[in-house]
Each structure stands twice: as C-alpha cells, then as structure tokens.
Enzyme design. Structure first.
Site, short mmCIF file in Angstrom:
data_model
loop_
_atom_site.label_atom_id
_atom_site.label_comp_id
_atom_site.label_asym_id
_atom_site.label_seq_id
_atom_site.Cartn_x
_atom_site.Cartn_y
_atom_site.Cartn_z
CB CYS B 406 73.37 -1.91 -58.42
SG CYS B 406 72.03 -1.97 -59.60
CG HIS B 450 73.09 -6.41 -59.56
ND1 HIS B 450 72.83 -5.45 -58.62
CD2 HIS B 450 74.31 -6.93 -59.23
CE1 HIS B 450 73.83 -5.37 -57.78
NE2 HIS B 450 74.76 -6.26 -58.13
CG ASP B 466 77.83 -6.84 -56.72
OD1 ASP B 466 77.77 -5.60 -56.89
OD2 ASP B 466 76.83 -7.57 -56.65
#
Lengths: 303, 657
Positions: B406, B450, B466
């Site tokens: 991520c 994250h 995202d």
C-alpha cells in the site's frame, strides 16, 4: 492421707533439704508412674530410692546396672533342677514391688530394654511363659548425666516410659551441715519403719484417679501441649502420652495437697519433672530441658 | 537478642520464591546478569545443603562493586527503570549470600514483595497479574515458613495459611482499589526509558516501513461503537498525514494546530470509544473525519487528533466522526502549492505520465479517474515482499517491478497526481479492524496499518482516494490476508488464522479488554464517576482519604467480628475474674504471665496484707467455679460478679500510702 504425709516426713529425715523432690517422687508413685532420678554421683539418688521403698513398706530389690549386665540378670532364669528332674524358674530382681535400677545408663541397651519392657507391660515373658509382676510395681531408676564417661544414654522412646525425671542437686549449706553433723544415712535407713501398707498405697492410687480435672484445667494442659508443638522454641512437641502423663501427675499432686480437684498450680508444679525429659529446646537461648519447661510455663497464659 | 539461624528448608523456599519473582525480568536483563543471579541462587542452595559457611563479607563487597560497575557500563547509568531493576536483582542475589538469620530472611522476603511491583513497570496484563499473585502467595508462605521454623508443619499448611491471609486481605484490596486517591498519570513518574521499543506508525514513510509493521499482530487500539459500526470500507482510521516527498521518503513537519473543526457534514455521525495502547506518540486515531474532540485533545491542520503529551499509558477517549464530510474546500493557495511539490530529477517517467494525464483529461476528477484506471490496467501485484527499487522508486514500481504494498501504491498515486497538477498527499493510519463479538468491539492491530491518499478537488476539498483499492479491492473489505494473492507467504500467528484458536484468541482479547477498561482503566475520571453515582460530588483527595480510611476500618471491623464470633464462648467466671485482675493491675499488681490464681493470691497477700482476706475469698470462689466439680446455679455468676464489684470500692480505697 495422713499416712502419706508421714511417709514424706520420714523420707525428709533421711534426704535433707529436698522436700520438693520427695513430694514429686511420691506424686509419681501415686500416679503409677516410674521415676527417673538423674544427677551426678553422691547426691543421694540411691538413698532416696531406698528411703521411699522402706517407708512405703514395699518389697525392694536393687539392680546395679553395669556394662556386662544381661537381661537374665534382671528378669530371672530357668535352671534345671536335678532334684525335680525339670527346669525351675528362678525369678530375677524385677519380681519386686519396688525395683531400684541403679545407674541404668551404664548397662547396654539390651539389658536396659529388658527392664523397660517390664515397666510398660507390668509383666515379663521368659521362655514362652508370661509372668505378672507384683502390684504395686515401681521402677526407680537412677542415672548419671549422659555426658559422663561410660554411659549408654536412654533413647527418647524409653525416656518417655518414665513419668517423671527429677534432679536432686546439691543440698544447700544448712542441709549439708545437718547432713555432716547427723548420723550415718545407712543406719537411718536400717531404722526406717514402714508407715504404710501396700494396700493403702493402691487405694491412694485409685483415689488419685478420682481427682476432678475440670474442662478449664484440661484447656490449660492442652494449651501447654499445643504451644510446645507449635512454638519455634522446641524441636519436638509433647506427645499425647506426655499430655496424659501431665494429667495423671497433676491429679496425684492435687491429692498430695489433700484436694479433690486439680488447679493450674498443680500442673505448674509437676510440669518441669514430667516434661523436661520429653522436651528439646531449640537454639542457644535455652539450656536444658528444665529451662525449656520453665519457658513453656512462662509463655502460656492460663485460660 | 540474636536472631535465630535460618533453616535449610526456609532457605530453599525463599530462594525459589525470589527466583520466581525475578523470572519475568530475565528476558529484559542482560544475559550475564541473569546468569549471575541464577548462579548465586544455586550457590546459596549448595552452601545450605552442604552446611558450609557463607562467603566472607569482603568477597561480597567485591562482587557488589563489580556488579554495579558492570551495570553502569551496560546502561551508562544506575538510575531509571532498566538499570534500577538490574541493580535490584544483583543486590538481591548477593543478599541471598549473606542471609544467615531470621532477620535477613525477612529482609529478603520484603525485597521480594518490592520486586513484584517492579514487574508491573513493564507490563500490566492479566497474565502478569496472575503470575505475580502466585509469587506473592509463595513469598508469604516462605515468610510463614521462616517464622514457624518447624519441621512438623508441612509446606501444605504454610501454603494454605498464606492463601487464607491473601483471601482475608481481599476486601481491603478492593477498598484500596476503589478509593485510593488516583493521580493523573502514573503515580511515581515512569522513568524515561520505559517506552523504548514500542512499534507503531511513524511520521515518515519510505518503501519497507509499513510492510514490516503489518507483520506484527500487536494491538494498536480497540474501538467500541455506541450504535452500529460503519462498513469495513469506511473504517479508515486517520493517522499522520505526509506532505513532503524527497524522492524516496514521505515526511511531515510539525503541522500548525487548528482552533476549531471546520467540517461540512452531510450525513449521520458515529460515536465510539477508542482505547489506544501506548505508542509513545501524540497521535489519537479517529475515523475519517473526527467531528468532536475528546477532553484534553487537540487537532492539527490535517485533521489529525493529538494528545497534549505522548501516549505512554493506555488511553481511553470518546470521539464522534462524520463519515460523509467535506474539509479544506477553501484551502489556501500556499497549502495547495505544498501539496503539489515534487523533488527535481526523480521519477521522470511518472512525471511525464502525470503531465500526459493532465493534457488528456484536463480537470481534476477526470485525471483522478484516469490515474486509477491506469493503475488498474498496469496489473499491479499486491505483495508483502516487493522487490528492491532503484533511485527512481516510483518509476521502477509503476513500470518495472509492478508489485508493491500500500505504501508503494499511495506514494506512486500521489506522485502521479502532483505531476498532473492535482494537489495530493499521503495519509497513513489503519484500515478495518477485527470485530470481537464477545466484547462487542473492534481490535485494530499493527497488521491493519495502511496508507492511502487524499487529493484536493475544486469545490469538494480533500477527497480520500485509496489507490490500493484500484488494484486489490479486497484489502478494504476483507483485510490484509484477503488482499494478498493465494499462497502469499504471510506468517501470521495461529491465533489469527486457525478458526478454533481464533475464537480462543478473541475470547482472551475480550477478557484482556475488560481488564484494561475496568481494572487498569480505573483512573481519576472513573473514580469520580463511581463516587458521583454513589452520591458524592466532592472528590478531592481529602475526601478520598477519609473514605479510604473509613472503608478500610469498616472492612477490618467486619472481618474481626466475623473471626471473633467463631471463637468458643468465654466462661463468665473468667470474664468477671479478669475484670478483678484489671482492678488490681491498675493498682500496680497485675498478674504475671502464666501465673495461677492461687499463686497470684499468695503474692498479693505478701504485697498487700490489707486486702488478703478479700482476695482469698474471691480467688477461692473463682478456683471453685473453674476447677471444682460444682453445680452452677442461676445466681452463681451474679454472686461472684457482685463479690468482685464490691472489691473495688471497699478495699482499694483504703490502700496504704
């Protein structure tokens, strides 16, 4: 009752200045216990035993314990009689109402145990035949302190068979002077008259058993015993047999005081003699069993 | 008086108990010290067993000095938590070697109790508390053993006595727990080194930061929602916002604080309570976007909630978040410019692609969609083991290796957007969390860490995007494990993966949570709330102290009453006689310890001939009542009591001078 006082005063005439020990010895006999007298030679142990037996009018035998004494020398032996063509039993000195086992810790454990078994059972078994010992039956043993040369110390289990252990100690100056001035003890012993019949002594023993010990008194005895078990001052506590011995001795002491009930002072009077050979003090703060007993009395409050 | 010597048995007991108390420290102490302490224990037991002399004072002195010097070298100090505990363990092990008497043994036992406390400086979990309770039990038993010093009393009896003592102290413990005046923060001020080595988010991000963190199953925080939790795709827990990029690492500098929350909200709010584990940073995590601030919290320009001091102990706060919101619609040009900056000479291909997107789509929302579509087409791989990247990390990731985590996705996306002229920034935090149905709360672990992005769009302000979702939509829905390709080498503890163990794990966690919330979390506020509910508004420490003492006395009194009631009934004669003795004691004639009534009377008669007859009468009556076989009539005790009462008035008054 007066007769026992007479006995006490007779013995006092011979053993000077030891009134307390004489009373304890009498209490021990009334409580049907055996007596151990421990002290250095020459303070009158044997004389006390003689005087007690003589004044109580009991048959008396003396066994001098030595390192070569055999059980048969104590108990007796069966000898073949050519006249009758069979074995006949020759009773040993143990068959007597009062047995004085002199210097009991000079004999080997084998000879000691012959005596001690007889003490417990009031009977002896020789060559398969059990023979009752006479009643009353007392053993008065004397011993030298175990640190002296040539002794076989009695094991704790056998010490426990003696109701009381007393020490005579040196007489005070006054008593000693009277002793030095007075007649020969041996002559006095020979002149000693019995003041009591064996039957009367048995009756006294029965009477002692009737002395009332209240719950409060038994509480006190139990408190003492429990303290001896729980406190860090003692290596081993008093056994139930010791507790029972305390009760019997307390009753006898109360009877000597002409009472039908026992009080805490009776317990306190007999405790050193009853407990000192059964108690082992811990640490260097306390020396000897007698001090341990005194400490026990000091620590336990009367309930 | 010389203290009696300590027995072999007591020595073994004490040594074992102390070794058990110190055992948890072994992991934290340097290996040489643990070994040394163990060696000292064994040596002491050996000496005791062989009945040998303990080492001389001089040798001990040398060892103390040497050990202290070694600790000084190791920690560069003798103070603080770690060095302090090390010193304590060293001293304890050496004290063992000069323990000869009962008194020394007692000193050791008390040091043992103190060591129990030092364990709580490191962890306060249930397991620790339970373990240390066992330790307290054993130390107490060892102390009883020291005092009894009887071979006859077995260790079972001593353990039982110890357990009974602890049980009896339980009510007092509850009273102290409830009413002992709390201070804000730890009581003694934890040493500065207490929070080293705590893992968690950091205020910078470079490739490899997060994928190490997510391997940890440690709990970051727990959150309980008041009514209904939002869907998994909405559970973005906001952490540090990273604005500045140097080509490799995203960082942020101290951001200005916000005085008030300017939030245009469009839908419902969610209320929830967060219990955050200590992480030694000031961040307080909240769902996007916090709409209210907990007490003592502040918020910065990036809408990140902050505590006023680093979070060094478990902290509980209540907060309200708006899931549909609009922030920063009127952001200043300076702020937007900062969100457009890119380092010179890095990632030329990504920058070129950004410019191309700009040319192709023109406006912000279209560029955004184009960029996401591009990421999707690139068939990027979501993996925990991304290959190493070169100088142009974003280029390498987007066009060469095409596999990353991520942090790579968000970093690359923000670079693309900035190159296309759309203000963008990286947001780190946590996503999702595991629901614990037993406790009704979410567990958010470090493995939920994250990174995502926010882009600024005209009229809409900062919008959350995202980019990981574009590649692996499962990440937001199903968590990390679901997002990774099949067979990905994700070494998670069995408590997370195995179905049965997971259930056990959740149960344990809910117990731990309850422990945290009710026992450890019993702070000043909870104490106040409790007292308020009990009708007490005034909760100064003075009130608490009075309450504490009163409650402790009451509990002790109740316990004493309970114990005394079980005692056998006292003979009335004794009660009366004791009162009589009391009167004499006030005249200076107390009975001696263990003195029989007759002996006492005789002594009184010698000391005070004037009262002889009265004393004798009473004593005789008492002895009869206690020791003679008599029948007790209804007025027996009354008569005796009257006799004793009469004694005080008539006789002592006429005491000769």
């Amino acid at each position: 009752m007066n007769k026992i006082e007479t006995v006490a005063s007779e013995v006092r005439r011979i053993i000077l200045g030891k009134e307390r020990q004489i009373r304890l010895a009498l209490a021990c006999l009334i409580a049907r216990g055996h007596l151990l007298i421990e002290d250095v030679p020459g303070v009158g142990k044997t004389t006390l035993a003689h005087a007690l037996a003589g004044s109580l009018g009991l048959a008396f035998q003396r066994i001098q314990f030595t390192s070569d004494l055999l059980p048969a020398d104590v108990l007796g032996v069966a000898v073949y009689s050519s006249e009758h063509g069979k074995f006949a039993f020759h009773p040993g000195p143990i068959f007597s109402q009062v047995v004085l086992a002199d210097e009991v810790n000079r004999a080997t454990p084998k000879a000691q145990s012959a005596l001690l078994e007889a003490m417990e059972e009031h009977q002896v078994t020789i060559e398969g035949e059990t023979r009752r010992l006479p009643e009353p039956f007392f053993v008065i043993a004397t011993q030298n302190p175990s640190h002296q040369i040539g002794t076989f110390p009695l094991p704790e289990s056998q010490l426990d068979r003696f109701l009381m252990r007393i020490e005579l100690g040196y007489p005070n100056a006054e008593a000693e002077r009277a002793l030095l001035r007075g007649e020969d003890r041996r002559d006095l012993l020979e002149q000693l008259k019995p003041c009591m019949q064996p039957q009367e002594l048995l009756a006294l023993q029965r009477e002692a058993q009737q002395v009332h010990t209240s719950d409060a008194l038994l509480d006190y005895i139990q408190a003492l015993v429990n303290h001896s078990r729980a406190s860090a001052d003692f290596a081993g506590g008093l056994s139930p047999r010791a507790a029972l011995a305390l009760v019997h001795a307390t009753r006898a002491w109360a009877l000597l005081d002409a009472r039908t009930h026992a009080v805490p002072e009776d317990v306190q009077a007999i405790l050193p003699a009853v407990a000192s050979h059964r108690l082992h003090a811990v640490g260097d703060a306390v020396k000897g069993g007698a001090d341990a007993a005194a400490r026990l009395l000091q620590r336990v409050a009367i309930p | 008086m010389i203290s009696p010597a300590i027995s072999l048995r007591s020595t073994v007991w004490l040594t074992l108990a102390l070794a058990l108390v110190s055992a948890p420290h072994v992991m934290r102490l340097p290996w040489w010290l643990s070994g040394f302490a163990l060696l000292m224990c064994i040596w002491r037991l050996y000496l005791a067993r062989m009945r040998l002399e303990l080492p001389s004072r001089w040798l001990l002195m040398v060892m103390v000095a040497g050990g202290a010097a070694a600790i000084l070298l190791q920690y560069r100090t003798l103070f603080g938590r770690d060095a302090g505990v090390a010193l304590l363990v060293l001293m304890l092990s050496l004290k063992l070697l000069e323990t000869r008497t009962l008194r020394d043994g007692m000193v050791l036992a008390f040091i043992g109790y103190f060591l129990v406390i030092t364990n709580f400086l490191y962890t306060q979990s249930i397991a620790t508390a339970a373990y240390l309770l066992v330790c307290v039990w054993l130390i107490t038993a060892a102390m009883i053993n020291l005092q009894q010093r009887r071979e006859a009393a077995g260790y079972r009896t001593q353990l039982r006595t110890s357990a009974v003592l602890l049980a009896q102290s339980l009510p007092l413990m509850v009273v102290f727990f409830l009413f002992f005046p709390r201070v804000q923060g730890p009581l003694w001020g934890l040493p500065a080194d207490a929070f080293s080595g705590i893992s968690g988010l950091s205020d910078s991000m470079s490739p490899g930061t997060l994928n190490q963190l997510v391997l940890s199953d440690e709990v970051a925080f727990r959150a309980a929602f008041a009514d209904g939790a939002p869907a998994a795709s909405h559970r973005y827990w906001r952490g540090p916002v990273l604005l500045d990029f140097d080509g490799r690492t995203w960082t942020t500098t101290a951001r200005p604080l916000r005085n008030n929350i300017e939030l245009e909200r469009t839908a419902r709010a969610v209320r929830y309570t967060v219990t955050v584990e200590p992480h030694n940073r000031r961040w307080l995590f909240a769902l996007d976007m916090p709409g209210s601030l907990p007490e003592n919290a502040i918020i910065n320009a990036d809408y990140l909630m902050l505590s006023r001091t680093p979070v060094t102990s478990r902290l509980r706060y209540e907060v309200e978040s708006w899931l549909d919101y609009r922030i920063g619609a009127d952001a200043s040009p300076a702020a937007l410019n900062r969100a457009l900056a890119l380092p010179q000479g890095f990632n030329p291909r990504a920058v070129a692609l950004g410019r191309q997107l700009r040319a192709q789509y023109g406006n912000g929302p279209a560029i955004l969609d184009g960029a996401l579509r591009f990421l999707h087409q690139q068939k990027l791989l979501y993996t925990l083991q991304p290959p190493l990247l070169g100088l142009h990390g974003v280029d390498d990731f987007l066009f060469e290796t095409r596999s990353g985590f991520c942090e790579h996705f968000s970093s690359a996306f923000v670079v693309l957007m900035r190159a296309a002229g759309v203000p963008a920034r990286v947001v780190t935090g946590y996503l999702g969390g595991e629901y614990n149905p037993l406790g009704g709360y979410f567990i958010v672990r470090q493995s939920d860490a994250h990174a995502w992005a926010e882009v600024w769009l005209e009229n809409r302000g900062w919008v959350r995007v995202d980019p990981t979702n574009a590649v692996s939509p499962a990440r937001a829905e199903g968590g990390l494990a679901a997002a990774l390709p099949q067979g990905a080498n994700l070494t998670r503890s069995a408590f997370v993966t195995h179905p049965v163990l997971r259930q056990i794990g959740l149960t344990l966690d809910s117990i731990a949570n309850a422990w945290n919330q009710t026992i450890l979390g019993h702070n000043l506020e909870m104490q106040r709330a409790l007292l308020y509910r009990a009708g007490l508004d005034d909760t100064t420490w003075r009130t608490l102290a009075i309450l504490l003492i009163a409650a402790a006395l009451m509990v002790t009194a109740i316990l004493a009453l309970f114990t005394l009631r079980n005692r056998p009934q006292q003979d009335p004669a004794v009660v009366i006689y004791r009162a009589f003795c009391g009167k004499l004691a006030r005249a200076g004639l107390a009975p001696r310890e263990g003195e029989g009534p007759n002996d006492y009377a005789a002594r009184l008669a010698r000391a005070r001939p004037d009262i002889t007859s009265a004393v004798h009468a009473i004593t005789e009556r008492y002895v009869d009542l206690r020791y003679k076989k008599i029948s007790i009539k209804s007025d027996t005790y009354e008569n005796f009591a009257n006799a004793c009462d009469g004694f005080a008035c008539s006789t002592l008054a006429t005491r000769p001078a």
